[in-house]
Design a protein around this motif. Sequence first.
Motif, PDB file in Angstrom:
ATOM      1  N   LYS A   2      31.848  32.410  42.264  1.00  0.00           N
ATOM      2  CA  LYS A   2      32.944  32.863  43.115  1.00  0.00           C
ATOM      3  C   LYS A   2      34.301  32.372  42.618  1.00  0.00           C
ATOM      4  O   LYS A   2      35.339  32.746  43.159  1.00  0.00           O
ATOM      5  CB  LYS A   2      32.720  32.427  44.558  1.00  0.00           C
ATOM      6  CG  LYS A   2      32.801  30.936  44.790  1.00  0.00           C
ATOM      7  CD  LYS A   2      32.610  30.619  46.267  1.00  0.00           C
ATOM      8  CE  LYS A   2      32.913  29.187  46.576  1.00  0.00           C
ATOM      9  NZ  LYS A   2      34.299  28.801  46.350  1.00  0.00           N
ATOM     10  N   ALA A  30      37.544  31.693  44.931  1.00  0.00           N
ATOM     11  CA  ALA A  30      37.564  32.474  46.177  1.00  0.00           C
ATOM     12  C   ALA A  30      37.075  31.609  47.337  1.00  0.00           C
ATOM     13  O   ALA A  30      36.141  30.825  47.194  1.00  0.00           O
ATOM     14  CB  ALA A  30      36.675  33.709  46.040  1.00  0.00           C
ATOM     15  N   GLN A  49      35.808  34.893  52.302  1.00  0.00           N
ATOM     16  CA  GLN A  49      36.193  36.085  51.543  1.00  0.00           C
ATOM     17  C   GLN A  49      35.078  36.483  50.567  1.00  0.00           C
ATOM     18  O   GLN A  49      34.806  37.665  50.375  1.00  0.00           O
ATOM     19  CB  GLN A  49      37.515  35.871  50.790  1.00  0.00           C
ATOM     20  CG  GLN A  49      38.728  35.936  51.679  1.00  0.00           C
ATOM     21  CD  GLN A  49      38.890  34.691  52.542  1.00  0.00           C
ATOM     22  OE1 GLN A  49      38.477  33.596  52.194  1.00  0.00           O
ATOM     23  NE2 GLN A  49      39.496  34.870  53.703  1.00  0.00           N
ATOM     24  N   TRP A  50      34.441  35.485  49.934  1.00  0.00           N
ATOM     25  CA  TRP A  50      33.359  35.778  48.997  1.00  0.00           C
ATOM     26  C   TRP A  50      32.186  36.422  49.729  1.00  0.00           C
ATOM     27  O   TRP A  50      31.612  37.405  49.259  1.00  0.00           O
ATOM     28  CB  TRP A  50      32.910  34.518  48.257  1.00  0.00           C
ATOM     29  CG  TRP A  50      31.951  34.834  47.171  1.00  0.00           C
ATOM     30  CD1 TRP A  50      30.605  34.617  47.164  1.00  0.00           C
ATOM     31  CD2 TRP A  50      32.253  35.480  45.930  1.00  0.00           C
ATOM     32  NE1 TRP A  50      30.056  35.071  45.998  1.00  0.00           N
ATOM     33  CE2 TRP A  50      31.050  35.604  45.223  1.00  0.00           C
ATOM     34  CE3 TRP A  50      33.424  35.960  45.350  1.00  0.00           C
ATOM     35  CZ2 TRP A  50      30.976  36.189  43.958  1.00  0.00           C
ATOM     36  CZ3 TRP A  50      33.353  36.547  44.095  1.00  0.00           C
ATOM     37  CH2 TRP A  50      32.142  36.645  43.416  1.00  0.00           C
ATOM     38  N   ALA A  55      32.275  38.144  52.444  1.00  0.00           N
ATOM     39  CA  ALA A  55      32.662  39.504  52.815  1.00  0.00           C
ATOM     40  C   ALA A  55      32.482  40.446  51.633  1.00  0.00           C
ATOM     41  O   ALA A  55      31.993  41.571  51.788  1.00  0.00           O
ATOM     42  CB  ALA A  55      34.104  39.535  53.322  1.00  0.00           C
TER      43      ALA A  55
END
Length: 182
Positions: A99, A102, A106-107, A109
Amino acid sequence: MDWSSAATQELRFRKLLLVCRRQRRFSLNDLGCGYGALFGYLWQARPASVDYLGIDLAKPMIEAARRLWRAYPEARFRVSRHSPRIADYCVASGTFNVKLDAARPQWEALVRRSLAVLARTSRYGFAFNLLTPEPTHLPQAPQLYRTDPQPWVAFCEETLGGRCELIAGYGLNEFTLLVHRG
């Protein structure tokens, strides 16, 4: 590609491909295909039985894959976020594990949106793998996404309407989810 060895890479491939174990011939979308290593593995195991489309965001990876597999008309590669076609099966090998910086919400999602696309672009099922949490006494790598399987099983069953098969305990710090449709 950050695989620790060819043996562990092939082990991951074997686990992911369990999603299509009942099919002799099938079409496959490979999200995050890199240079097409999964196609090479498939070709050795099942010559000419797979209609393969590799998809990756990185143009240099797709260019390398096209050069490497140019003699195989069964293998096609495309620079994209997701597949332009519906295939029998879709897989994502290691795609969701790094990731970088991030934030976790948010990751997650992004992973949920990507899994929804895998569900929409697969007729019979899809498979993906994720890293399991490290023990708390070990150093943590913040750029890696690690998770328990249960939230992802619930998402794939309740939101995407699949039937999940959890594959774990195969000697790597990860799990594989096979999501069967219909």
